[in-house]
Design a protein around this motif. Structure first.
Motif, PDB file in Angstrom:
ATOM      1  N   GLU A  48       0.841  -1.556  -0.017  1.00  0.00           N
ATOM      2  CA  GLU A  48      -0.130   0.209  -0.078  1.00  0.00           C
ATOM      3  C   GLU A  48       0.298   1.363  -0.009  1.00  0.00           C
ATOM      4  O   GLU A  48       0.727   2.272  -0.681  1.00  0.00           O
ATOM      5  N   SER A  49       2.355   1.612   0.937  1.00  0.00           N
ATOM      6  CA  SER A  49       2.816   2.643   0.822  1.00  0.00           C
ATOM      7  C   SER A  49       4.069   2.741  -0.586  1.00  0.00           C
ATOM      8  O   SER A  49       3.705   3.800  -1.158  1.00  0.00           O
ATOM      9  N   ARG A  68       2.216   2.156  -3.127  1.00  0.00           N
ATOM     10  CA  ARG A  68       0.947   2.111  -4.752  1.00  0.00           C
ATOM     11  C   ARG A  68       0.828   3.421  -4.275  1.00  0.00           C
ATOM     12  O   ARG A  68       0.278   4.490  -5.312  1.00  0.00           O
ATOM     13  N   HIS A  69       1.306   4.336  -2.743  1.00  0.00           N
ATOM     14  CA  HIS A  69       0.896   5.707  -2.952  1.00  0.00           C
ATOM     15  C   HIS A  69       2.172   6.086  -3.132  1.00  0.00           C
ATOM     16  O   HIS A  69       2.334   7.633  -2.702  1.00  0.00           O
ATOM     17  N   LYS A  94     -10.444   5.711   5.098  1.00  0.00           N
ATOM     18  CA  LYS A  94     -11.274   4.686   4.875  1.00  0.00           C
ATOM     19  C   LYS A  94     -12.999   4.965   3.879  1.00  0.00           C
ATOM     20  O   LYS A  94     -12.562   4.857   2.693  1.00  0.00           O
ATOM     21  N   TRP A 133     -10.689   6.185   0.917  1.00  0.00           N
ATOM     22  CA  TRP A 133      -9.783   4.620   0.069  1.00  0.00           C
ATOM     23  C   TRP A 133     -11.221   4.087  -0.796  1.00  0.00           C
ATOM     24  O   TRP A 133     -10.827   3.672  -1.459  1.00  0.00           O
ATOM     25  N   ASN A 172     -12.142   5.280  -4.219  1.00  0.00           N
ATOM     26  CA  ASN A 172     -11.032   5.214  -5.357  1.00  0.00           C
ATOM     27  C   ASN A 172     -10.664   6.423  -5.049  1.00  0.00           C
ATOM     28  O   ASN A 172     -10.222   7.404  -6.131  1.00  0.00           O
TER      29      ASN A 172
END
Length: 209
Positions: A2-3, A5-6, A101, A104, A107
């Motif tokens: 996830e990190s 991806r960011h 959340k 997220w 999206n």
């Protein structure tokens, strides 16, 4: 993942060897006390190998710029922590994670900005303020300029209620934001049997009968 991806450019694993003192002794680590590998090290090795093998895809990948910013106010976090009977400080933490959340799941790319670090707010379509009880005066000044230039602010109640020295402000919202929001706090009233809902859990509000 996830990190990455960011947009993270590196991963920091904590700790390298199991801690030997304090509440976190014996916790997760890359190596055991004798330096031998743990399952976490094996998984980290596999992940890093995969990233290296597919380096071209990661380097050439792009992501859209965030149009929404969530503000993390360490001062507000501390103000909530010292005034709450809940050691885990659910009010401040849940407010931040709840907003994140929500976005997220839709999206919507989000940046989490810190009140003490300069950031260009003008690039965001909306700035969200979770639990801004003791938001800093300097950030409030920049936020005023953002609103004056057409920016959208979404804020939890009790904005800037605590001044720089953590004394309660004579006016809430503080830092002159009563003009920005077009409202003043007049009084706090409370009904009996008020419940606060955390996900699927329902808890009585502190101080209610």
């Amino acid at each position: 993942l996830e990190s990455i991806r960011h947009g993270a450019k590196g991963l920091l694993y904590w700790p390298y060897r199991k801690e030997r003192f304090g509440q976190e002794w014996g916790g997760f680590s890359l190596t055991a006390n004798d330096g031998s590998p743990t399952n976490l090290l094996n998984k980290a090795t596999a992940l890093c190998s995969s990233i290296t093998k597919n380096e071209e895809y990661f380097c050439n990948g792009t992501r859209p710029d965030s149009e929404v910013a969530i503000v993390f106010s360490i001062r507000s976090y501390l103000a909530s922590w010292i005034s709450s009977e809940k050691v885990n400080n659910k009010f401040a933490v849940d407010s931040i994670t709840g907003y994140y959340k929500m976005l997220w799941e839709e999206n919507v790319p989000v940046d989490v900005v810190h009140e003490d670090f300069p950031v260009d707010l003008s690039k965001y379509k909306a700035v969200i303020l979770p639990s801004p009880y003791a938001i800093s005066a300097n950030f409030s000044k920049r936020l005023k300029e953002y609103v004056a230039n057409g920016g959208l602010v979404i804020s939890d109640p009790f904005y800037g209620a605590f001044e720089q020295d953590f004394k309660l402000s004579y006016q809430v919202p503080g830092h002159g934001f009563s003009e920005v929001f077009g409202a003043d706090e007049f009084d706090i009233t409370q009904k009996d049997h008020v419940n606060v809902i955390y996900g699927d859990q329902v808890e009585p509000l502190l101080g209610t009968k």
